[in-house]
Scaffold this motif. Structure first.
Motif, PDB file in Angstrom:
ATOM      1  N   LEU A 175       0.790  -1.156   0.034  1.00 18.92           N
ATOM      2  CA  LEU A 175       0.041  -0.076   0.003  1.00 18.92           C
ATOM      3  C   LEU A 175       0.862   1.136  -0.007  1.00 18.92           C
ATOM      4  N   PHE A 176       0.691   2.285  -1.095  1.00 16.04           N
ATOM      5  CA  PHE A 176       1.630   3.337  -1.226  1.00 16.04           C
ATOM      6  C   PHE A 176       1.067   4.595  -0.608  1.00 16.04           C
ATOM      7  N   SER A 177       0.102   4.598  -0.219  1.00 10.38           N
ATOM      8  CA  SER A 177      -0.317   6.149   0.241  1.00 10.38           C
ATOM      9  C   SER A 177      -1.210   5.730   1.734  1.00 10.38           C
ATOM     10  N   PRO A 178      -1.594   6.718   2.329  1.00 12.28           N
ATOM     11  CA  PRO A 178      -2.341   6.524   3.373  1.00 12.28           C
ATOM     12  C   PRO A 178      -3.705   6.586   2.823  1.00 12.28           C
ATOM     13  N   ARG A 179      -4.169   7.321   1.827  1.00 14.52           N
ATOM     14  CA  ARG A 179      -5.577   7.195   1.351  1.00 14.52           C
ATOM     15  C   ARG A 179      -6.086   5.526   0.904  1.00 14.52           C
ATOM     16  N   THR A 180      -4.989   5.367   0.084  1.00 16.20           N
ATOM     17  CA  THR A 180      -5.335   3.897  -0.344  1.00 16.20           C
ATOM     18  C   THR A 180      -5.445   2.616   0.698  1.00 16.20           C
ATOM     19  N   ALA A 181      -4.594   3.027   1.750  1.00 16.01           N
ATOM     20  CA  ALA A 181      -4.523   2.173   3.016  1.00 16.01           C
ATOM     21  C   ALA A 181      -5.787   2.245   3.607  1.00 16.01           C
ATOM     22  N   ARG A 182      -6.275   3.369   3.924  1.00 18.57           N
ATOM     23  CA  ARG A 182      -7.641   3.467   4.457  1.00 18.57           C
ATOM     24  C   ARG A 182      -8.645   2.836   3.554  1.00 18.57           C
ATOM     25  N   GLN A 183      -8.849   3.266   2.356  1.00 20.32           N
ATOM     26  CA  GLN A 183      -9.672   2.523   1.370  1.00 20.32           C
ATOM     27  C   GLN A 183      -9.568   0.911   1.726  1.00 20.32           C
ATOM     28  N   GLU A 201       4.676   5.068   7.851  1.00 23.17           N
ATOM     29  CA  GLU A 201       4.066   5.028   9.081  1.00 23.17           C
ATOM     30  C   GLU A 201       2.622   5.657   8.796  1.00 23.17           C
ATOM     31  N   ALA A 202       2.563   6.579   8.116  1.00 20.67           N
ATOM     32  CA  ALA A 202       1.339   7.232   7.663  1.00 20.67           C
ATOM     33  C   ALA A 202       0.467   6.246   7.146  1.00 20.67           C
ATOM     34  N   ALA A 203       1.096   5.569   6.209  1.00 20.37           N
ATOM     35  CA  ALA A 203       0.296   4.504   5.193  1.00 20.37           C
ATOM     36  C   ALA A 203      -0.025   3.325   6.278  1.00 20.37           C
ATOM     37  N   ALA A 204       1.041   3.027   7.223  1.00 20.43           N
ATOM     38  CA  ALA A 204       0.537   1.715   7.953  1.00 20.43           C
ATOM     39  C   ALA A 204      -0.415   1.901   9.124  1.00 20.43           C
ATOM     40  N   HIS A 212      -4.255  -9.357  10.452  1.00 18.98           N
ATOM     41  CA  HIS A 212      -3.144  -9.569   9.479  1.00 18.98           C
ATOM     42  C   HIS A 212      -2.231 -10.642  10.004  1.00 18.98           C
ATOM     43  N   SER A 213      -1.714 -11.153   9.352  1.00 20.54           N
ATOM     44  CA  SER A 213      -0.335 -12.090   9.627  1.00 20.54           C
ATOM     45  C   SER A 213       0.878 -11.243   9.706  1.00 20.54           C
ATOM     46  N   ALA A 214       0.902 -10.137   8.919  1.00 16.57           N
ATOM     47  CA  ALA A 214       2.173  -9.454   9.014  1.00 16.57           C
ATOM     48  C   ALA A 214       2.246  -8.010   8.417  1.00 16.57           C
ATOM     49  N   LEU A 215       2.527  -6.955   9.240  1.00 16.40           N
ATOM     50  CA  LEU A 215       2.525  -5.668   8.439  1.00 16.40           C
ATOM     51  C   LEU A 215       3.816  -4.957   8.861  1.00 16.40           C
ATOM     52  N   ILE A 216       4.401  -4.737   7.932  1.00 14.94           N
ATOM     53  CA  ILE A 216       5.806  -4.055   7.883  1.00 14.94           C
ATOM     54  C   ILE A 216       5.746  -2.773   7.096  1.00 14.94           C
ATOM     55  N   VAL A 217       6.683  -1.945   7.467  1.00  9.64           N
ATOM     56  CA  VAL A 217       6.914  -0.651   6.777  1.00  9.64           C
ATOM     57  C   VAL A 217       8.010  -0.637   6.019  1.00  9.64           C
ATOM     58  N   ALA A 218       8.132  -0.063   4.798  1.00  7.04           N
ATOM     59  CA  ALA A 218       9.359  -0.149   4.200  1.00  7.04           C
ATOM     60  C   ALA A 218      10.310   0.803   4.833  1.00  7.04           C
ATOM     61  N   ASP A 219      11.711   0.237   4.325  1.00 10.42           N
ATOM     62  CA  ASP A 219      12.783   0.978   5.010  1.00 10.42           C
ATOM     63  C   ASP A 219      13.095   2.568   4.512  1.00 10.42           C
ATOM     64  N   ARG A 220      12.354   2.683   3.405  1.00  7.70           N
ATOM     65  CA  ARG A 220      12.370   3.855   2.832  1.00  7.70           C
ATOM     66  C   ARG A 220      11.302   4.100   2.009  1.00  7.70           C
ATOM     67  N   GLU A 241       3.885 -18.865   8.883  1.00  8.50           N
ATOM     68  CA  GLU A 241       4.321 -18.640  10.318  1.00  8.50           C
ATOM     69  C   GLU A 241       3.571 -19.121  11.295  1.00  8.50           C
ATOM     70  N   GLY A 242       2.465 -18.979  11.159  1.00  6.81           N
ATOM     71  CA  GLY A 242       1.431 -19.332  12.386  1.00  6.81           C
ATOM     72  C   GLY A 242       0.044 -18.634  12.150  1.00  6.81           C
ATOM     73  N   PRO A 243      -0.744 -18.783  13.153  1.00  9.22           N
ATOM     74  CA  PRO A 243      -2.208 -18.104  12.950  1.00  9.22           C
ATOM     75  C   PRO A 243      -1.970 -16.572  12.826  1.00  9.22           C
ATOM     76  N   ARG A 244      -3.153 -15.972  12.246  1.00 10.53           N
ATOM     77  CA  ARG A 244      -3.149 -14.477  12.054  1.00 10.53           C
ATOM     78  C   ARG A 244      -3.248 -14.005  13.573  1.00 10.53           C
ATOM     79  N   THR A 245      -2.891 -12.722  13.639  1.00 10.42           N
ATOM     80  CA  THR A 245      -3.249 -12.021  14.688  1.00 10.42           C
ATOM     81  C   THR A 245      -3.823 -10.635  14.861  1.00 10.42           C
ATOM     82  N   ALA A 246      -4.888 -10.081  15.644  1.00 10.84           N
ATOM     83  CA  ALA A 246      -5.463  -9.018  15.496  1.00 10.84           C
ATOM     84  C   ALA A 246      -4.458  -8.215  16.245  1.00 10.84           C
ATOM     85  N   GLN A 247      -4.050  -7.027  15.635  1.00  8.37           N
ATOM     86  CA  GLN A 247      -3.105  -6.016  16.176  1.00  8.37           C
ATOM     87  C   GLN A 247      -3.864  -4.824  16.615  1.00  8.37           C
TER      88      GLN A 247
END
Length: 247
Positions: A175-183, A201-204, A212-220, A241-247
């Protein structure tokens, strides 16, 4: 099989997929489901008196071409300042001389604030933009105005995307922007394990409360770092890796 769900506009999404390593592409089923539609606006653009142009996305460069905005002065006297390598490359292809390329809008504002280039500058951007570049540069003594060349209109998640989300196979979603992440966060429903990559971080932020099973923020905040994030998520998903977790 792993699914890669691409939510960028189609042309940008295809460029991103093309930059992934061939062995990674072979492991992915790609679904193109843009959440934004880029619509060029009809307003005329004048470069009269402008001493430099700012582009913060390749969409801005492309919209400028459609709108007939081209360097009206010798390239050496009308510099283009860009955010992101993809933006800079698009500007070069369109005929602009790229004086500088910055990683972020904040870096651009800081660097130009130190150098104090002769204004006025013109920021050609979309309707929805972050960073207040024109306002901050003007406050720093560099007269800058902004003009929206295009609108980024939200689009509903496609049927193919919904089917993937209702399945059992892992789905990787960059996801490349906060708007599309929210959508995406508002629309995504289903049991598929989600592996999410956010460009910032804003998009996260809209994604953290999703299951979700994983959520990472790009290094740049660029395409290369997002491609690396997708590869990391692919490795994680392949290991189951295992079951999904609610963050």
């Amino acid at each position: 099989m792993l699914t890669l769900l691409m939510t960028r506009p189609r042309a940008a999404a295809e460029r991103f997929v093309a930059r992934l390593a061939p062995d990674l592409r072979d492991r992915l089923r790609v679904i193109y489901a843009p959440l934004l539609d880029i619509v060029v606006l009809p307003d005329p653009v004048s470069l009269d008196g402008v001493r430099g142009v700012i582009f913060t996305s390749a969409n801005g460069v492309a919209a400028g071409v459609v709108a007939g905005v081209h360097p009206a002065l010798p390239a050496r006297t009308l510099p283009a300042y860009c955010v992101g390598d993809a933006t800079a490359e698009a500007a070069r292809r369109a005929g602009w001389t790229v004086n500088d390329c910055f990683e972020t809008a904040d870096a651009l504002v800081a660097a130009l604030g130190d150098r104090c280039p002769q204004g006025p500058l013109l920021h050609l951007r979309g309707v929805h933009a972050r960073g207040d570049i024109a306002e901050r540069l003007t406050a720093a003594g560099i007269k800058t105005r902004a003009q929206a060349l295009y609108d980024q209109r939200l689009v509903a998640l496609s049927d193919a995307a919904h089917r993937a989300l209702r399945g059992d196979d892992p789905v990787i979603v960059p996801l490349f922007s906060p708007r599309t992440a929210r959508q995406f966060a508002d629309a995504a429903r289903g049991p598929a394990p989600l592996y999410l990559a956010a460009i910032s971080e804003a998009a996260a932020e809209p994604l953290v409360n999703m299951t979700h099973s994983a959520l990472i923020v790009a290094d740049r905040p660029d395409g290369a770092a997002m491609a690396a994030a997708v590869e990391r998520l692919s490795d994680q998903a392949s290991r189951v890796e295992g079951p999904r977790t609610a963050q």
